[in-house]
Design an enzyme around this catalytic site. Sequence first.
Site, mmCIF file in Angstrom:
data_model
loop_
_atom_site.group_PDB
_atom_site.id
_atom_site.type_symbol
_atom_site.label_atom_id
_atom_site.label_comp_id
_atom_site.label_asym_id
_atom_site.label_seq_id
_atom_site.Cartn_x
_atom_site.Cartn_y
_atom_site.Cartn_z
ATOM 1 N N ILE A 16 -2.806 14.774 3.343
ATOM 2 C CA ILE A 16 -2.272 13.714 3.141
ATOM 3 C C ILE A 16 -2.639 12.492 4.083
ATOM 4 O O ILE A 16 -2.176 11.512 3.893
ATOM 5 C CB ILE A 16 -0.695 13.580 3.325
ATOM 6 C CG1 ILE A 16 -0.399 14.328 4.683
ATOM 7 C CG2 ILE A 16 -0.198 14.715 1.984
ATOM 8 C CD1 ILE A 16 1.330 14.265 4.859
ATOM 9 N N GLY A 17 -3.584 12.781 5.014
ATOM 10 C CA GLY A 17 -4.095 11.801 5.920
ATOM 11 C C GLY A 17 -4.812 12.348 6.943
ATOM 12 O O GLY A 17 -4.890 13.359 6.932
ATOM 13 N N GLY A 19 -6.485 10.848 10.977
ATOM 14 C CA GLY A 19 -6.382 10.052 12.042
ATOM 15 C C GLY A 19 -7.450 10.183 13.103
ATOM 16 O O GLY A 19 -8.212 11.036 12.931
ATOM 17 N N LYS A 39 -0.017 18.902 11.370
ATOM 18 C CA LYS A 39 -1.198 17.837 12.041
ATOM 19 C C LYS A 39 -2.118 18.941 12.843
ATOM 20 O O LYS A 39 -1.461 19.759 13.662
ATOM 21 C CB LYS A 39 -0.519 16.927 12.875
ATOM 22 C CG LYS A 39 0.055 15.666 12.363
ATOM 23 C CD LYS A 39 0.364 14.697 13.349
ATOM 24 C CE LYS A 39 0.797 13.330 12.595
ATOM 25 N NZ LYS A 39 0.875 12.217 13.347
ATOM 26 N N ASP A 133 3.169 4.084 21.640
ATOM 27 C CA ASP A 133 1.994 3.611 20.718
ATOM 28 C C ASP A 133 3.129 3.097 19.551
ATOM 29 O O ASP A 133 2.674 3.686 18.335
ATOM 30 C CB ASP A 133 1.071 4.499 20.154
ATOM 31 C CG ASP A 133 -0.007 4.192 19.245
ATOM 32 O OD1 ASP A 133 -0.340 2.918 19.296
ATOM 33 O OD2 ASP A 133 -0.562 4.913 18.520
#
Length: 609
Positions: A16-17, A19, A39, A133
Site C-alpha cells: 500500500i505504500g 517511503g 512496515k 516529523d
Amino acid sequence: MKGKMLSNRYEIITKIGAGGMANVYQARCTVLNRIVTVKILREELAEDKDFVRRFQMEAQAVASLSHPNIVSIYDVGEEDGLPYLVMEYVEGTNLKEMIRRRGALPPSEAISIGVQVCAALEHAHSKGIIHRDIKPHNILVTPGGRVKVTDFGLARVLSIPSATVTQSGTVMGSVHYFSPEQARGEEATPQSDIYSLGVVLYEAVSGKVPFQGDNPISIALKHLQEDPPGLRDENPAIPEELEEIILRAMSKSPAKRFQSAREMQKALSDGFISEDYEDYTEERTHYLAPVSKNQVGIERRKRRLHPAAIGTLVLLFLIFLAGAVWGFFKWYFGETVAVPEVVGYSQAEAEQKLKAAGLEAEVLTTYEEDSDEGIVVRQLPAAGMKVKKGRLVQIWVNKGKPLVWLPETTGTPEREAKIALESRGFQVRITREHSETVPEGYVIRQTPAGDRNYTEGSLITLVVSEGPVPRNIPVPKLIGLNVEQAKATLEAVGLVLGEVREQPSEKYEQGVIISQSIEPGTLIRKGDPVDVVQSSGLIEEPEVKTLDFRVHNTGEVRVVIKDAKGTRVAYQQIHEAGDRVKIPFEVYTPGEIEVYFQGQLVDKYKIDD
C-alpha cells in the site's frame, strides 16, 4: 510479497505504500483475524546493525503509547534479516492527500484536525516521546473524521548519524514542516512538534505550505529567517483568531509558541489567544492620536448638555434597544427548517433543493475518483438537521479525477522521466525502439505530450531509445544467383533486397546477378537494403568500325561510344585545322558513336546488329 507469511502469523495481502525507510503492506493477523499494517525496513537500512538496534528500541518505546488519536504499534519482529513493525490499520487517507485533492479545508474542519493532533501530541509528550516529523503525510483521517497520528518517534531513528540513506524526496517532504531549531541541527523539543503542527494547519486552511524553494536548504533558511505570509491576506474568510493561533505556533522562538500541546488544543477549542501572547501583538501596537484643544472644548461642552437633549438621547437609546431586542427574538425564535439531503444530486439540483427549503448554498470543490463528476459528495450541516431559515449550507461538488501537471520528458533519461511522472500520480508504460539520434536509455517521445495539466492517474507511454541498430549482420554473396534466390538469401539473415538494375554481361547469362552494392562479408544493420545488378544477356563479339574525317578548325575532338557494354569515351585529343582523323573502334552492337568538337555534338552514327 503477496501471500508471504511473517513469523507464521502475519499474511501479506498487498503493498500500500513505500517511503525512504520502509515498504508498507496491508496484512492479516491470522491469530486475531484482523487487518493490520506492516512496515518492513528497506534492505539497505537493515544492513546497518546500529540503525536496526535503535529502530527496534524506539519502536518498543512508541509501542507504550495508547491513545485514540495515535496509530497503535502491535508488534515488532524480523523476517529474513529485515526488521518489521506491525501497526493498527487505519481506513481512510492522509491529510496531505486530502489537501491535494480538495484544496484548502474549511476552517472548522482544520480546527477539528488540529485539536485531535494536539491531543495525540500531549499524550506522547507526557510520556517523553517527541514526534519530530509532524507533517500531513503522517496524519491519517478516517471517513468519520477521526484523526490518527502515525510514525511517532521514527524520525529520531532516521536522524542518527548512521542513517545517511534517507532519500532526498523524504528530506524535501519533511523540510517544509521543520522547526527553525531542527533546521539549525538542534535537538527537537515538544515546541518543535507544535511549530510543525502550525505549518500543517497553515497548509490545511490555505492549500499550500508557507515556505517554498527549489531545494531543502533554501526552504530551511526561510524557516529560520522569514515570516510566513498572512493567511487572511489571501482569504479573509479565515477567522482572525485561527490565524493568530497558527502564527503563534509558528513563532521563530520556541518560548513564544504555545508551551504545551494542551495549551494549543485549548486555544483551538476556545477560538481565542491567551492575553499574555506578545509575539504578534507587539507588531500591532495601537497609537493614540494626541488630544487637541478643540476636542477638550467639545468634552467640556458635553458635560453641559441641555436637559431636553438628554431626554432625546434617552428616547433614541430606548428605541435602539427595542429594535435590538426585537431582532434578537426574531432570530432566536425564527423559523427553523430541516436541511434536505443533497448528496448524490447535481450541483444545480442541490442548489435548487436548498433554495426551496429557504437555505443558501456555498459550493466547494473536491476531487474524488470513486464518485461521478458534477455530483455533490458531502454537505454540512448534514441532512435532517434543524437550522434557521436562510442558513448557509456547504456542499462539496466532485470535479472527478484531479488535473495535475504533466511534464514533458522527451530527451530525458528513462529513470528520471519515470520518477517525474509516477511522483505526480501517473501510470507509466515503457516501450523501446532503436534510434540513430537519441542516446540509449533516453526518451524518444511521450504519449500524450506534456507541458500541460492532465488527468491524474492516466497512462503515459514512453518510447525509450535502445541506441542505434547494431551493425552485426554480414552481407551474403549474391553474385551468380537470380533475383528470387538473392531475395530469399537476404531475408533469411534479416536484410532486404533493394534496387534491381540490368546490364549486359560478358560472363553471365540473362537474369543472373553480376554485382551487388555492398561487398560480401560487410557488417550492416538488420533491415538494411542491398542493391543488385542482373545480366540483361551476354555481350556478343565486338565489331570494328573506323572513323575517317578531317578537322576544319583547331580544337578538341572527343568520340563517345554507347553500346551494349555501356557508355565510354573512346577518343579525346586536340587537333589543328586541316588534320585528318582516322581511328578504328570496337563497338558491341547495337550501339552508336557520337563525335564532339569543342564539347558540341557534331555527328552521330548508329551501328545495328
